[in-house]
Design a protein around this motif. Structure first.
Motif, PDB file in Angstrom:
ATOM      1  N   PHE A  35      20.725  -2.611   2.053  1.00 17.25           N
ATOM      2  CA  PHE A  35      21.321  -2.165   3.224  1.00 17.25           C
ATOM      3  C   PHE A  35      22.479  -3.033   3.774  1.00 17.25           C
ATOM      4  CE2 PHE A  35      17.992   1.180   3.915  1.00 17.25           C
ATOM      5  CZ  PHE A  35      16.910   0.460   3.182  1.00 17.25           C
ATOM      6  N   TRP A  36      23.376  -2.566   4.394  1.00 18.00           N
ATOM      7  CA  TRP A  36      24.227  -3.416   5.536  1.00 18.00           C
ATOM      8  C   TRP A  36      23.926  -2.471   6.959  1.00 18.00           C
ATOM      9  CZ3 TRP A  36      26.970  -7.407   5.367  1.00 18.00           C
ATOM     10  CH2 TRP A  36      27.509  -8.062   4.113  1.00 18.00           C
ATOM     11  N   TYR A  37      23.864  -3.635   7.853  1.00 16.36           N
ATOM     12  CA  TYR A  37      23.755  -3.260   9.232  1.00 16.36           C
ATOM     13  C   TYR A  37      24.908  -3.711  10.016  1.00 16.36           C
ATOM     14  CZ  TYR A  37      19.118  -1.036   8.433  1.00 16.36           C
ATOM     15  OH  TYR A  37      17.985  -0.413   7.966  1.00 16.36           O
ATOM     16  N   LYS A  38      25.151  -3.163  11.050  1.00 18.04           N
ATOM     17  CA  LYS A  38      26.129  -3.728  11.853  1.00 18.04           C
ATOM     18  C   LYS A  38      25.579  -3.832  13.398  1.00 18.04           C
ATOM     19  CE  LYS A  38      30.230  -2.440  14.444  1.00 18.04           C
ATOM     20  NZ  LYS A  38      31.506  -1.485  14.421  1.00 18.04           N
ATOM     21  N   GLN A  39      25.588  -5.298  13.736  1.00 18.17           N
ATOM     22  CA  GLN A  39      25.165  -5.463  15.266  1.00 18.17           C
ATOM     23  C   GLN A  39      26.172  -5.760  16.290  1.00 18.17           C
ATOM     24  OE1 GLN A  39      22.442  -8.726  16.024  1.00 18.17           O
ATOM     25  NE2 GLN A  39      21.082  -7.408  17.075  1.00 18.17           N
ATOM     26  N   PRO A  40      26.779  -4.744  16.952  1.00 21.62           N
ATOM     27  CA  PRO A  40      27.696  -4.987  17.941  1.00 21.62           C
ATOM     28  C   PRO A  40      27.371  -5.786  19.283  1.00 21.62           C
ATOM     29  CG  PRO A  40      26.928  -2.782  18.046  1.00 21.62           C
ATOM     30  CD  PRO A  40      26.204  -3.454  16.869  1.00 21.62           C
ATOM     31  N   PRO A  41      28.228  -6.058  19.974  1.00 19.68           N
ATOM     32  CA  PRO A  41      27.846  -6.894  21.217  1.00 19.68           C
ATOM     33  C   PRO A  41      26.781  -6.428  21.963  1.00 19.68           C
ATOM     34  CG  PRO A  41      30.022  -7.098  20.985  1.00 19.68           C
ATOM     35  CD  PRO A  41      29.728  -6.043  20.012  1.00 19.68           C
ATOM     36  N   SER A  42      26.614  -5.236  21.894  1.00 15.15           N
ATOM     37  CA  SER A  42      25.565  -4.553  22.928  1.00 15.15           C
ATOM     38  C   SER A  42      24.118  -4.801  22.384  1.00 15.15           C
ATOM     39  CB  SER A  42      25.668  -3.010  22.807  1.00 15.15           C
ATOM     40  OG  SER A  42      25.680  -2.497  21.422  1.00 15.15           O
ATOM     41  N   GLY A  43      24.265  -5.236  21.126  1.00 13.83           N
ATOM     42  CA  GLY A  43      22.815  -5.700  20.497  1.00 13.83           C
ATOM     43  C   GLY A  43      22.023  -4.853  19.496  1.00 13.83           C
ATOM     44  N   ALA A  88      31.806  -7.691  15.432  1.00  8.90           N
ATOM     45  CA  ALA A  88      30.205  -7.485  15.422  1.00  8.90           C
ATOM     46  C   ALA A  88      29.675  -8.513  14.289  1.00  8.90           C
ATOM     47  CB  ALA A  88      29.949  -6.041  14.923  1.00  8.90           C
ATOM     48  N   VAL A  89      28.314  -8.509  14.289  1.00  7.19           N
ATOM     49  CA  VAL A  89      27.550  -9.438  13.442  1.00  7.19           C
ATOM     50  C   VAL A  89      27.124  -8.523  12.261  1.00  7.19           C
ATOM     51  CG1 VAL A  89      25.744 -10.796  12.926  1.00  7.19           C
ATOM     52  CG2 VAL A  89      26.822 -11.119  15.045  1.00  7.19           C
ATOM     53  N   TYR A  90      27.386  -8.647  11.036  1.00 11.54           N
ATOM     54  CA  TYR A  90      26.889  -7.743   9.940  1.00 11.54           C
ATOM     55  C   TYR A  90      25.947  -8.378   9.384  1.00 11.54           C
ATOM     56  CZ  TYR A  90      31.195  -5.126  11.258  1.00 11.54           C
ATOM     57  OH  TYR A  90      32.019  -4.335  11.819  1.00 11.54           O
ATOM     58  N   PHE A  91      24.762  -7.822   8.905  1.00 11.54           N
ATOM     59  CA  PHE A  91      23.667  -7.947   8.453  1.00 11.54           C
ATOM     60  C   PHE A  91      23.358  -7.151   7.011  1.00 11.54           C
ATOM     61  CE2 PHE A  91      21.692 -10.783  11.239  1.00 11.54           C
ATOM     62  CZ  PHE A  91      22.251 -10.465  12.592  1.00 11.54           C
ATOM     63  N   CYS A  92      23.076  -7.953   6.049  1.00  7.71           N
ATOM     64  CA  CYS A  92      22.906  -7.489   4.729  1.00  7.71           C
ATOM     65  C   CYS A  92      21.396  -7.602   4.547  1.00  7.71           C
ATOM     66  CB  CYS A  92      23.501  -8.061   3.514  1.00  7.71           C
ATOM     67  SG  CYS A  92      23.026  -7.854   1.853  1.00  7.71           S
ATOM     68  N   GLY A  99       4.623  -5.000  -2.056  1.00  8.34           N
ATOM     69  CA  GLY A  99       4.597  -6.013  -1.089  1.00  8.34           C
ATOM     70  C   GLY A  99       4.646  -5.574   0.517  1.00  8.34           C
ATOM     71  N   GLY A 100       4.266  -4.457   0.668  1.00  5.06           N
ATOM     72  CA  GLY A 100       4.329  -3.768   2.159  1.00  5.06           C
ATOM     73  C   GLY A 100       5.681  -3.351   2.526  1.00  5.06           C
ATOM     74  N   PHE A 101       6.618  -3.359   1.769  1.00  4.14           N
ATOM     75  CA  PHE A 101       8.036  -2.829   1.984  1.00  4.14           C
ATOM     76  C   PHE A 101       8.628  -3.778   2.855  1.00  4.14           C
ATOM     77  CE2 PHE A 101       5.538   1.320   1.436  1.00  4.14           C
ATOM     78  CZ  PHE A 101       5.896   1.392   0.152  1.00  4.14           C
ATOM     79  N   LYS A 102       8.432  -5.273   2.838  1.00  2.00           N
ATOM     80  CA  LYS A 102       9.008  -6.085   3.806  1.00  2.00           C
ATOM     81  C   LYS A 102      10.457  -5.994   3.422  1.00  2.00           C
ATOM     82  CE  LYS A 102       7.085 -10.120   4.097  1.00  2.00           C
ATOM     83  NZ  LYS A 102       6.675 -11.161   3.983  1.00  2.00           N
ATOM     84  N   THR A 103      11.180  -6.153   4.763  1.00  2.00           N
ATOM     85  CA  THR A 103      12.536  -6.097   4.820  1.00  2.00           C
ATOM     86  C   THR A 103      13.081  -7.357   4.940  1.00  2.00           C
ATOM     87  OG1 THR A 103      12.749  -3.754   5.198  1.00  2.00           O
ATOM     88  CG2 THR A 103      14.619  -5.087   5.425  1.00  2.00           C
ATOM     89  N   ILE A 104      13.881  -7.959   4.259  1.00  2.00           N
ATOM     90  CA  ILE A 104      14.523  -9.444   4.200  1.00  2.00           C
ATOM     91  C   ILE A 104      16.105  -9.202   4.650  1.00  2.00           C
ATOM     92  CG2 ILE A 104      14.806 -11.588   3.064  1.00  2.00           C
ATOM     93  CD1 ILE A 104      12.570 -10.037   1.231  1.00  2.00           C
ATOM     94  N   PHE A 105      16.206  -9.899   5.772  1.00  2.00           N
ATOM     95  CA  PHE A 105      17.471  -9.785   6.140  1.00  2.00           C
ATOM     96  C   PHE A 105      18.230 -11.328   5.937  1.00  2.00           C
ATOM     97  CE2 PHE A 105      18.287  -6.112   8.918  1.00  2.00           C
ATOM     98  CZ  PHE A 105      17.017  -5.575   8.892  1.00  2.00           C
ATOM     99  N   GLY A 106      19.633 -11.127   5.538  1.00  2.00           N
ATOM    100  CA  GLY A 106      20.460 -12.428   5.612  1.00  2.00           C
ATOM    101  C   GLY A 106      20.585 -13.040   7.021  1.00  2.00           C
ATOM    102  N   ALA A 107      21.201 -13.946   7.230  1.00  2.00           N
ATOM    103  CA  ALA A 107      21.568 -14.515   8.389  1.00  2.00           C
ATOM    104  C   ALA A 107      22.677 -13.788   9.063  1.00  2.00           C
ATOM    105  CB  ALA A 107      21.793 -15.950   8.264  1.00  2.00           C
TER     106      ALA A 107
END
Lengths: 115, 115
Positions: A35-43, A88-92, A99-107
């Motif tokens: 996945f890719w997620y975007k985190q704008p300044p709003s959080g 923004a901050v972009y997370f992969c 294993g319980g469908f754990k999601t691991i995010f990059g920094a």
């Protein structure tokens, strides 16, 4: 072990430049989701794209495109003709099928687009 | 509701006090996740619920942290005897069902500051 690495901590570009955000993942599972997620300044995190491990077809959505390569365990994200609103901050992220469908995010990679 | 909601949006507490953070997922979403985002850090998985059960609690950092979900909907994350290192943004996400490939929709987060 599962891991997601976003080597770029911060990137600064001038508006209209193209920019690529790198993501490298590690897993021994054969079935997984990226996945890719975007985190704008709003959080609040905003979903951008999902890929499963059996679908290496690259995708373009407007100014966004994604390059998934299993051979190099990479899932890179390119913004074409960047705009200030892309700042923004972009997370992969990597989700496994076990294993319980754990999601691991990059920094995360903080992108600054200057006018 | 229209999206994932979390309350309170901000919480300031004194070291040693207990706090409760609430998450109200999107109606009909059976999977619910809690994450922690420390200042300048990526997202750290805490716990995952499928319905009312929590098959994966592996991310809870200590026994001071607990979470419950009742009625398959609202979830509460409790931190007992808070420490300064618990200061972070606590994010909740929900997804439609238990498939790991499902998109997670995030709430705005609760910003916790432990003095």
């Amino acid at each position: 072990a599962q891991k997601v690495t976003q080597a770029q901590t911060e990137i600064s570009v001038v508006e209209k430049e193209d920019v690529t955000l790198d993501c490298v993942y590690e897993t021994r599972d054969t079935t997984y989701y990226l996945f890719w997620y975007k985190q704008p300044p709003s959080g609040e995190l905003v979903f951008l794209i999902r890929r499963n491990s059996f679908d290496e077809q690259n995708e373009i959505s407007g100014r966004y495109s994604w390059n998934f390569q299993k051979s190099t365990s990479s899932f890179n994200f390119t913004i074409t003709a960047s705009q200030v609103v892309d700042s923004a901050v972009y997370f992969c992220a990597l989700t496994l099928n076990t294993g319980g469908f754990k999601t691991i995010f990059g920094a995360g990679t903080r992108l600054f687009v200057k006018a | 509701g229209a999206g994932v909601s979390q309350s309170p949006s901000n919480k300031v507490t004194e070291k040693g006090k207990d706090v409760e953070l609430r998450c109200d997922p999107i109606s009909g979403h059976t999977a619910l996740y809690w994450y922690r985002q420390s200042l300048g850090q990526g997202l750290e998985f805490l716990i995952y619920f499928q319905g009312n059960s929590a098959p994966d609690k592996s991310g809870l950092p200590s026994d001071r942290f607990s979470a419950e979900r009742t009625g398959g909907s609202v979830s509460t994350l409790t931190i007992q005897r808070t420490q300064q290192e618990d200061s972070a943004v606590y994010l909740c996400a929900s997804s439609l069902n238990r498939s790991p490939g499902e998109t997670q929709y995030f709430g705005p987060g609760t910003r916790l500051l432990v003095l």
